[in-house]
Write a protein that holds these residues in place. Structure first.
Motif, PDB file in Angstrom:
ATOM      1  N   ARG A 191     -11.988  46.544 -16.223  1.00 64.32           N
ATOM      2  CA  ARG A 191     -13.280  46.743 -15.578  1.00 64.32           C
ATOM      3  C   ARG A 191     -13.114  47.458 -14.226  1.00 64.32           C
ATOM      4  O   ARG A 191     -13.819  48.421 -13.931  1.00 64.32           O
ATOM      5  N   ARG A 192     -12.139  46.999 -13.424  1.00 62.87           N
ATOM      6  CA  ARG A 192     -11.888  47.632 -12.125  1.00 62.87           C
ATOM      7  C   ARG A 192     -11.463  49.094 -12.295  1.00 62.87           C
ATOM      8  O   ARG A 192     -11.929  49.972 -11.566  1.00 62.87           O
ATOM      9  N   THR A 193     -10.600  49.355 -13.265  1.00 62.96           N
ATOM     10  CA  THR A 193     -10.137  50.726 -13.515  1.00 62.96           C
ATOM     11  C   THR A 193     -11.290  51.595 -13.987  1.00 62.96           C
ATOM     12  O   THR A 193     -11.478  52.714 -13.498  1.00 62.96           O
ATOM     13  N   GLY A 194     -12.079  51.101 -14.933  1.00 60.53           N
ATOM     14  CA  GLY A 194     -13.229  51.856 -15.424  1.00 60.53           C
ATOM     15  C   GLY A 194     -14.229  52.145 -14.322  1.00 60.53           C
ATOM     16  O   GLY A 194     -14.723  53.268 -14.184  1.00 60.53           O
ATOM     17  N   ASP A 195     -14.516  51.119 -13.500  1.00 61.80           N
ATOM     18  CA  ASP A 195     -15.447  51.305 -12.377  1.00 61.80           C
ATOM     19  C   ASP A 195     -14.905  52.321 -11.374  1.00 61.80           C
ATOM     20  O   ASP A 195     -15.639  53.175 -10.878  1.00 61.80           O
ATOM     21  N   TYR A 196     -13.596  52.233 -11.084  1.00 61.21           N
ATOM     22  CA  TYR A 196     -12.995  53.154 -10.119  1.00 61.21           C
ATOM     23  C   TYR A 196     -13.119  54.598 -10.611  1.00 61.21           C
ATOM     24  O   TYR A 196     -13.576  55.466  -9.866  1.00 61.21           O
ATOM     25  N   TYR A 197     -12.710  54.868 -11.833  1.00 61.12           N
ATOM     26  CA  TYR A 197     -12.755  56.250 -12.316  1.00 61.12           C
ATOM     27  C   TYR A 197     -14.184  56.736 -12.515  1.00 61.12           C
ATOM     28  O   TYR A 197     -14.489  57.894 -12.241  1.00 61.12           O
ATOM     29  N   THR A 198     -15.080  55.869 -12.953  1.00 59.02           N
ATOM     30  CA  THR A 198     -16.477  56.273 -13.086  1.00 59.02           C
ATOM     31  C   THR A 198     -17.025  56.698 -11.723  1.00 59.02           C
ATOM     32  O   THR A 198     -17.721  57.703 -11.618  1.00 59.02           O
ATOM     33  N   GLU A 199     -16.672  55.953 -10.677  1.00 59.33           N
ATOM     34  CA  GLU A 199     -17.126  56.304  -9.329  1.00 59.33           C
ATOM     35  C   GLU A 199     -16.524  57.630  -8.872  1.00 59.33           C
ATOM     36  O   GLU A 199     -17.203  58.439  -8.250  1.00 59.33           O
ATOM     37  N   ARG A 250     -18.550  60.305 -10.337  1.00 67.04           N
ATOM     38  CA  ARG A 250     -19.868  60.429  -9.725  1.00 67.04           C
ATOM     39  C   ARG A 250     -19.772  61.231  -8.422  1.00 67.04           C
ATOM     40  O   ARG A 250     -20.594  62.070  -8.138  1.00 67.04           O
TER      41      ARG A 250
END
Length: 150
Positions: free
Chosen positions: A133-141, A144
């Motif tokens: 979740r942290r990795t996905g959130d980091y790369y998604t950000e 963006r």
């Protein structure tokens, strides 16, 4: 203007996974029926990428590690070697811009700095879902803020 939709866990182009020169007559399974792998069959579409160099937009960062099987098939484990003190990083396959089978290189669309700042992979951490979740959130950000250079 529509925002760029980034899905970190999906290969952009599943054809990158098949090396036409080695897929013919080779016992190694480098192809994929499904970009995320054939669930339940033990097949890993990324197994043919082990040992490939990984190139960020601003230079090399390491190689796809032989321990790649320790992470889900929608990730690549990259051994950065001396680049950042032997650290291993996990990259979502959605960061892969292209794969060059002739040169044995995986090109990602993030910079060295963005990869360096990603959540650190800890093989002893039992919270795999939290890391994912942290990795996905980091790369998604990062997508963006700075859309990929296609």
């Amino acid at each position: 203007m529509q925002p760029f939709l980034f899905v970190p866990w999906v290969w952009r182009d599943p054809s990158w996974l098949t090396d036409p020169d080695t897929a013919r007559g080779d016992d190694r399974d480098t192809g994929a029926d499904d970009a995320r792998g054939a669930a339940g069959t033990g097949r890993r579409p990324d197994v043919g990428l082990i040992g490939y160099d990984v190139e960020a937009t601003d230079g090399g960062i390491g190689k796809v590690d032989e321990d790649n099987a320790e992470v889900p098939a929608d990730c690549l484990m990259v051994d950065t070697g001396p680049w950042i003190f032997g650290r291993k990083v996990v990259l979502p396959v959605g960061t892969v811009r292209r794969v060059d089978h002739q040169e044995r290189k995986v090109h990602v669309d993030r910079t060295k700095e963005q990869i360096r700042n990603a959540p650190e992979y800890d093989p002893d951490d039992t919270d795999h879902d939290g890391h994912r979740r942290r990795t996905g959130d980091y790369y998604t950000e990062t997508y963006r803020l700075v859309p990929p250079m296609l």
